[in-house]
Design an enzyme around this catalytic site. Structure first.
Site, PDB file in Angstrom:
ATOM      1  CG  ASN A  92      -8.190  -0.088   4.615  1.00  0.00           C
ATOM      2  OD1 ASN A  92      -8.489  -0.986   4.030  1.00  0.00           O
ATOM      3  ND2 ASN A  92      -6.478  -0.393   4.404  1.00  0.00           N
TER       4      ASN A  92
ATOM      5  CB  THR B 289      -1.305   0.012   1.111  1.00  0.00           C
ATOM      6  OG1 THR B 289      -1.470  -1.071   0.819  1.00  0.00           O
ATOM      7  CG2 THR B 289      -1.759   1.610   1.658  1.00  0.00           C
TER       8      THR B 289
ATOM      9  CD  GLU C  36      -3.534  -9.248  10.065  1.00  0.00           C
ATOM     10  OE1 GLU C  36      -3.847  -9.903  10.946  1.00  0.00           O
ATOM     11  OE2 GLU C  36      -2.292  -8.399   9.996  1.00  0.00           O
TER      12      GLU C  36
ATOM     13  CB  CYS D  72     -35.346  12.249   3.425  1.00  0.00           C
ATOM     14  SG  CYS D  72     -37.037  12.601   2.806  1.00  0.00           S
TER      15      CYS D  72
ATOM     16  CE1 TYR E 161     -29.738   7.254  -6.963  1.00  0.00           C
ATOM     17  CE2 TYR E 161     -29.775   7.874  -4.605  1.00  0.00           C
ATOM     18  CZ  TYR E 161     -29.546   7.896  -6.015  1.00  0.00           C
ATOM     19  OH  TYR E 161     -31.338   8.711  -6.395  1.00  0.00           O
TER      20      TYR E 161
END
Length: 433
Positions: A213, A124, A160, A267, A255
């Site tokens: 992550n 990474t 893991e 909402c 979405y």
């Protein structure tokens, strides 16, 4: 294929075992004598479900070995996986020294080797690392990137405890490359896996693991905040989240995962505020929930500042309702932008075919009365005239009609929703892309 692995920790051990199981010959490289000894005795370097049996069997089959000699490993392989550690510094940056040291070693080995070689960054790393590794290898080897070698970014998605299962059954495989030959080699390598193969720009592949992550961390914290609120109400939080996860159209779906403008409508703001208030009344700390509205407001303010830096004063707004296909302006974030810019002396005209003063009733009417009393003079019936008049065009919702606008020379278009038909035009600017 013949494959070398640099780094025999978690990612390297699982990767070499699984690739050997798929029939490839794999040699591992590490600075640890103990790890090299373990692999050469058919013993894994980690504790992980299933990997012990794989390493033992593949060692017996003669497909797995390990060495400290990186020159030998590169010479005897066509692909080198880089799986070395990238620990955090005290300030939160990555320590990429192991990555760059490995790049130097591979560069030295390639100087003495003929034939095309693929270097796969599995660790990474920050965006831009692939480019830096390529430069290091070019400088040391004297070889040319994408001619004699290629550096591919291939992030791992292993958990893991289920790493072997995750390797063999990934949700997808991501390959970041701009080299056709490397793409074909990696496509062949991953052909046995029944998962979509996504060939993407290198920087996208480098970025995706951080996004994954960080979002996983957010999910854990979000679920725990909901859990604390539910517990205080005597509600089964696991049952609530089970029902939440059943919705694959909105809740667990692509979405809402489209970078663009701020959320609005009747909402989301109302229900978020209600849940925050509930938590407050129950004396439950919910810092993630409390931060959502602040982040949304920052996005609006950042957009206003961005528009001001352009310097033009005539602004045409396409779309007033918070979503295309509706006349609902309740908490429409573009109204905050219009209100602020109008107060700063900007001349503004608005086009929205679904918004008509004659039909504005109820909450929509109060929005106009409280926020935009001058709306009557701003609203236009002709989109083409507005587009011709404006120096800046702000596209605020995804009405189909907005795809066909003609951008004239010297005009700036600020797209808040991403209308792909307009990308690439002179003067086009996307808010998050």
């Amino acid at each position: 294929m013949n494959i070398s692995f640099f780094g025999l920790g978690y990612v390297g051990c699982v990767g070499m075992g699984c690739l050997a199981q798929n029939g490839h010959k794999v040699i591992g490289v590490d600075i640890s004598p103990e790890k090299i000894k373990n692999i050469n005795e058919g013993i894994p370097t980690i504790v992980e479900v299933g990997i012990g049996e794989i390493i033992k069997e593949q060692h017996l089959q003669g497909r797995i070995s390990a060495t400290h000699d990186y020159m030998e490993a590169v010479k005897e392989s066509d692909i080198s996986f880089v799986c070395v550690g990238t620990p955090s510094t005290n300030k939160g940056h990555l320590d990429l020294s192991y990555i760059y040291q490995t790049a130097k070693e591979i560069g030295e080995a390639l100087k003495e080797k003929n034939g095309f070689h693929v270097i796969v960054i599995r660790s990474t790393v920050f965006p831009g690392t692939n480019k830096k590794v390529s430069e290091i290898i070019e400088g040391i080897s004297g070889k040319t990137r994408n001619v004699h070698f290629a550096v591919v970014s291939n992030p791992e998605f292993l958990r893991e405890g289920t790493a072997v299962k995750d390797y063999m059954n990934p949700p997808l495989t991501v390959i970041g490359t701009d080299c056709e030959k490397a793409r074909d080699i990696m496509t062949e390598l991953y052909a046995p896996l029944a998962a979509p193969l996504e060939i993407v720009p290198i920087e996208v592949a480098e970025m995706i693991k951080y996004v994954n992550n960080s979002y996983h961390a957010l999910k854990v914290v979000f679920a725990n905040e909901i859990g604390r609120i539910c517990k205080s109400c005597g509600i089964d939080s696991h049952e609530v989240m089970r029902i939440f996860c059943m919705d694959k159209q909105l809740n667990i779906s692509p979405y809402y995962f489209k970078p663009g403008f701020a959320y609005g409508g009747s909402c989301l703001p109302k229900d978020l505020k209600a849940l925050k208030t509930m938590a407050h009344d129950l004396y439950v700390e919910a810092p993630v929930l409390n931060a959502i509205e602040n982040s949304n407001q920052y996005h609006i303010e950042n957009t206003i500042e961005w528009i001001q830096t352009i310097g033009y004063k005539k602004i045409g707004v396409l779309g007033l309702s918070f979503k295309a296909g509706t006349d609902d302006m309740r908490n429409s974030p573009i109204i905050n932008v219009i209100e602020t810019l109008h107060g700063k002396g900007y001349e503004i005209k608005i086009y929205d075919k679904n918004v008509s003063l004659a039909r504005l009733i109820g909450k929509n009417k109060s929005v106009i009365t409280e926020k935009l009393p001058h709306l009557n003079s701003m609203l236009q019936d002709d989109m083409e005239s507005l587009v011709k008049w404006a120096e800046i065009i702000i596209i605020a919702n995804s009405d189909e009609a907005f795809k066909a606008i003609k951008i004239r020379k010297g005009q700036t278009v600020i797209d808040l929703v991403r209308i792909k038909e307009l990308e690439g035009e002179n003067g086009y600017k996307g808010i998050c892309w």
